[in-house]
Design an enzyme around this catalytic site. Structure first.
Site, PDB file in Angstrom:
ATOM      1  CB  SER A 147      29.719  52.486  43.588  1.00 10.14           C
ATOM      2  OG  SER A 147      28.793  51.429  43.550  1.00 10.14           O
TER       3      SER A 147
ATOM      4  CE1 TYR B 297      31.056  51.604  38.395  1.00  5.07           C
ATOM      5  CE2 TYR B 297      29.884  50.119  39.886  1.00  5.07           C
ATOM      6  CZ  TYR B 297      30.100  51.390  39.375  1.00  5.07           C
ATOM      7  OH  TYR B 297      29.367  52.453  39.852  1.00  5.07           O
TER       8      TYR B 297
END
Length: 320
Positions: free
Chosen positions: A158, A183
């Site tokens: 990501s 994350y």
């Protein structure tokens, strides 16, 4: 020799779809595994690969939901897999190895994002454990099945990898949890995993890539409140997308499908990709790109060693 982290001018882009990048590619006779291949980008990835002729295995924590989601897609089968449970990972891998099949593509697509503090296994932080360690163990267990001279592994990362590198002094956030830092670390780990796997596997012809699929509204956002997404400018009060840079699932699946199948990257690997091309390094004045901390070979080797220690599996230990 590593692949330079520079665009190669593929002719595809942010609005290309998985079907676009597979146009003219015949995957008949090949076998793919797509983790999380029954929801969001994963489901579109499964559909596109199967439409091109691949046999697709979709291992899932919620197998009944997976079976229902892929019903009607020819060439797809489901199995049980919980990436946060190393026994489950080993069990799935053993069942696949026992089938005697050769594996051509693995897309590490499953993941969780910005969840509340959650501990799994021996107290591991859930995002690092699920997004990275589970996939690390899976690929190492599956190594004997990966087709020499042609298999590709794609780790779905990501743009959030830019948030942070690996927090070596507190990988599991034992001293203060931040869901976005966790994350970001997990997504950096996905890129570093691909860098090191490619370094270890390229002599056998097994290549690895990391990809940023783009911003897409999928069940990945399940842990985010609507108000948070409205404030971020992602959606309006009715839940409709408002950010023009967001992609559809068909567009979001394109880069991982491209990296897994395209002849344009034959003989390449160990790079981060976005918008159906190899990404540039971040920080050159343009949007996107990959940050240096996520492609550093030393960091990649260090993370591999830590992952081997934590999971107890390393397919390359005897060869080193």
């Amino acid at each position: 020799m590593t692949t330079p982290q520079h665009t190669i001018g593929t002719g595809f882009g942010a609005r290309s779809t998985a079907d676009d990048v597979l146009d003219g590619i015949d995957l008949s006779g090949s076998t793919a595994i797509v983790t999380g291949g029954y929801s969001g980008l994963g489901l579109e990835t499964t559909r596109a690969l199967a439409a091109a002729g691949a046999r697709v295995v979709v291992p899932a924590r919620r197998r009944a939901a997976a079976r229902e989601a892929v019903e009607g897609i020819d060439g797809v089968e489901t199995d049980d897999l919980d990436l946060s449970d190393l026994d489950s990972v080993r069990g799935f891998a053993e069942r696949f190895l026992d089938s005697g099949r050769q594996l051509d593509i693995v897309i590490d697509n499953a993941g969780i994002m910005a969840c509340p503090e959650t501990r799994v296994g021996p107290g591991w932080e859930a995002q690092f454990a699920t997004n990275h360690l589970g996939h690390y163990a899976l690929i190492n267990h599956l190594w004997p099945a990966l087709a020499p001279g042609g298999a590709r592994v794609v780790a779905v990362s990501s743009g959030a990898h830019g948030i942070t590198g690996i927090r070596w002094d507190d990988v599991h956030f034992e001293h203060g949890y931040d869901r976005w830092q966790a994350y970001g670390q997990a997504k950096t780990a996905n890129v570093l995993f691909a860098v090191q796997l490619d370094a270890l596997g390229r002599d056998a012809g097994v290549r690895a890539f990391a990809v940023h699929p783009g911003s897409i509204l999928t069940p990945l956002q399940r842990h985010l409140a609507k108000e948070e997404m409205v404030e971020a400018g992602w959606i309006d009060e009715q839940g409709n997308p408002t950010d023009p840079t967001f992609k559809t699932p068909e567009q979001g699946a394109a880069t991982q499908v491209w990296a897994a199948t395209s002849p344009q990257v034959a003989g390449m690997g160990g790079v981060h990709c976005e918008d159906c091309d190899i990404a540039e390094q971040a920080g050159n004045g343009s949007d996107g790109g990959v940050h240096a901390h996520a492609t550093d070979p030393g960091e990649a080797a260090r993370l591999w060693a830590l992952s081997a220690e934590l999971t107890g599996v390393d397919a390359f230990a005897a060869a080193e």
